[in-house]
Write a protein that holds these residues in place. Structure first.
Motif, PDB file in Angstrom:
ATOM      1  N   MET A 184     -85.256  96.929  24.297  1.00  0.00           N
ATOM      2  CA  MET A 184     -84.097  96.429  25.007  1.00  0.00           C
ATOM      3  C   MET A 184     -83.974  94.932  24.731  1.00  0.00           C
ATOM      4  SD  MET A 184     -82.795  97.088  28.851  1.00  0.00           S
ATOM      5  CE  MET A 184     -82.629  98.776  28.363  1.00  0.00           C
ATOM      6  N   ASP A 185     -82.758  94.488  24.419  1.00  0.00           N
ATOM      7  CA  ASP A 185     -82.508  93.072  24.152  1.00  0.00           C
ATOM      8  C   ASP A 185     -82.251  92.330  25.454  1.00  0.00           C
ATOM      9  OD1 ASP A 185     -82.661  93.517  21.399  1.00  0.00           O
ATOM     10  OD2 ASP A 185     -80.525  93.962  21.259  1.00  0.00           O
ATOM     11  N   LEU A 186     -82.845  91.144  25.594  1.00  0.00           N
ATOM     12  CA  LEU A 186     -82.683  90.321  26.782  1.00  0.00           C
ATOM     13  C   LEU A 186     -81.836  89.101  26.435  1.00  0.00           C
ATOM     14  CD1 LEU A 186     -86.341  90.369  28.172  1.00  0.00           C
ATOM     15  CD2 LEU A 186     -84.488  92.012  28.563  1.00  0.00           C
ATOM     16  N   HIS A 187     -80.772  88.902  27.199  1.00  0.00           N
ATOM     17  CA  HIS A 187     -79.859  87.782  26.978  1.00  0.00           C
ATOM     18  C   HIS A 187     -79.654  87.035  28.294  1.00  0.00           C
ATOM     19  CE1 HIS A 187     -78.646  88.903  22.895  1.00  0.00           C
ATOM     20  NE2 HIS A 187     -78.887  90.132  23.316  1.00  0.00           N
ATOM     21  N   VAL A 188     -79.521  85.720  28.182  1.00  0.00           N
ATOM     22  CA  VAL A 188     -79.366  84.882  29.358  1.00  0.00           C
ATOM     23  C   VAL A 188     -78.131  84.011  29.197  1.00  0.00           C
ATOM     24  CG1 VAL A 188     -80.418  83.062  30.762  1.00  0.00           C
ATOM     25  CG2 VAL A 188     -81.873  84.782  29.659  1.00  0.00           C
ATOM     26  N   ARG A 189     -77.251  84.089  30.180  1.00  0.00           N
ATOM     27  CA  ARG A 189     -76.146  83.124  30.261  1.00  0.00           C
ATOM     28  C   ARG A 189     -76.757  81.920  30.958  1.00  0.00           C
ATOM     29  NH1 ARG A 189     -73.440  79.374  30.781  1.00  0.00           N
ATOM     30  NH2 ARG A 189     -71.203  79.283  31.174  1.00  0.00           N
ATOM     31  N   TYR A 190     -76.984  80.872  30.178  1.00  0.00           N
ATOM     32  CA  TYR A 190     -77.785  79.737  30.627  1.00  0.00           C
ATOM     33  C   TYR A 190     -76.909  78.583  31.089  1.00  0.00           C
ATOM     34  CZ  TYR A 190     -81.217  75.970  30.424  1.00  0.00           C
ATOM     35  OH  TYR A 190     -82.016  74.901  30.726  1.00  0.00           O
ATOM     36  N   GLU A 191     -77.054  78.207  32.355  1.00  0.00           N
ATOM     37  CA  GLU A 191     -76.297  77.093  32.929  1.00  0.00           C
ATOM     38  C   GLU A 191     -77.000  75.761  32.726  1.00  0.00           C
ATOM     39  OE1 GLU A 191     -73.220  76.785  34.559  1.00  0.00           O
ATOM     40  OE2 GLU A 191     -72.945  78.748  33.668  1.00  0.00           O
ATOM     41  N   GLY A 192     -78.331  75.757  32.733  1.00  0.00           N
ATOM     42  CA  GLY A 192     -79.080  74.526  32.520  1.00  0.00           C
ATOM     43  C   GLY A 192     -79.047  73.571  33.694  1.00  0.00           C
ATOM     44  N   ASP A 193     -78.828  74.084  34.910  1.00  0.00           N
ATOM     45  CA  ASP A 193     -78.725  73.197  36.066  1.00  0.00           C
ATOM     46  C   ASP A 193     -79.968  73.188  36.948  1.00  0.00           C
ATOM     47  OD1 ASP A 193     -78.386  75.703  37.146  1.00  0.00           O
ATOM     48  OD2 ASP A 193     -76.537  75.254  38.205  1.00  0.00           O
ATOM     49  N   ASP A 194     -81.069  73.761  36.440  1.00  0.00           N
ATOM     50  CA  ASP A 194     -82.305  73.724  37.217  1.00  0.00           C
ATOM     51  C   ASP A 194     -83.363  72.927  36.461  1.00  0.00           C
ATOM     52  OD1 ASP A 194     -82.653  75.543  35.203  1.00  0.00           O
ATOM     53  OD2 ASP A 194     -83.260  77.203  36.475  1.00  0.00           O
ATOM     54  N   ASP A 195     -84.532  72.806  37.022  1.00  0.00           N
ATOM     55  CA  ASP A 195     -85.622  72.034  36.424  1.00  0.00           C
ATOM     56  C   ASP A 195     -86.076  72.695  35.119  1.00  0.00           C
ATOM     57  OD1 ASP A 195     -88.010  70.794  35.734  1.00  0.00           O
ATOM     58  OD2 ASP A 195     -88.773  70.747  37.780  1.00  0.00           O
ATOM     59  N   PRO A 196     -85.903  72.022  33.974  1.00  0.00           N
ATOM     60  CA  PRO A 196     -86.276  72.647  32.695  1.00  0.00           C
ATOM     61  C   PRO A 196     -87.760  73.000  32.600  1.00  0.00           C
ATOM     62  CG  PRO A 196     -85.344  70.442  32.350  1.00  0.00           C
ATOM     63  CD  PRO A 196     -85.339  70.707  33.808  1.00  0.00           C
TER      64      PRO A 196
END
Length: 166
Positions: free
Chosen positions: A1-13
């Motif tokens: 299964m492929d895992l994809h993330v819609r990444y906002e980047g608004d949390d602690d990297p």
């Protein structure tokens, strides 16, 4: 299964589990809704619970999570195309929200979904990159097994209600 993330980047990297998954080529990050592929979207606001039946739907084979801070995770954020499904009741094992119900990190959400969809080995692989990953599976062993044995969303919701009533 492929895992994809819609990444906002608004949390602690430094604490971002999605970024860590991407570093190990375990998930793909996408910076826009258009770039994010169609799949089963893990959405806490969805009307239907994720169940093993989702392993065979139109969106099967692709899991999508939205990675953003909890403060900005409102319903409007989940505008991604796909079959939206909510995860049932589970308890977080991550150091920030340990023991809190329904406060999962992106990797915990992926692992839970993979277990429910019958891909526990894949769940163990993604969690192995985190010192607390195995703890997530231990804390949620019984509910994950029970959710994974369900036929459909309504059965998952019925089992979830048992945990909520405790």
């Amino acid at each position: 299964m492929d895992l994809h993330v819609r990444y906002e980047g608004d949390d602690d990297p430094d604490k971002c589990t999605a970024r860590k998954l991407a570093r190990f080529d375990l998930a793909d990050l996408h910076r826009s809704d258009r770039a994010t592929p169609y799949g089963v979207v893990l959405n806490p606001h969805a009307e239907r619970a994720l169940s093993p039946a989702d392993a065979d739907g139109d969106a099967a084979g692709t899991l999508v999570a939205l990675d953003c801070s909890w403060e900005s995770a409102g319903e409007a954020m989940f505008s991604l195309p796909g079959d939206h499904r909510a995860l049932p009741y589970l308890v977080a094992a991550n150091p920030v929200n340990f023991g809190r119900p329904m406060q999962l990190t992106t990797v915990e959400a992926f692992a839970a979904a993979l277990c429910i969809l019958g891909e526990r080995d894949h769940a163990e692989r993604v969690l192995a990159k985190f010192t607390w990953g195995e703890t997530f599976l231990e804390l949620n062993e019984e509910p994950l097994r029970r959710y994974g044995d369900c036929a459909d969303s309504s059965e998952v919701v019925a089992i979830q209600q048992e945990y909520l009533d405790r």
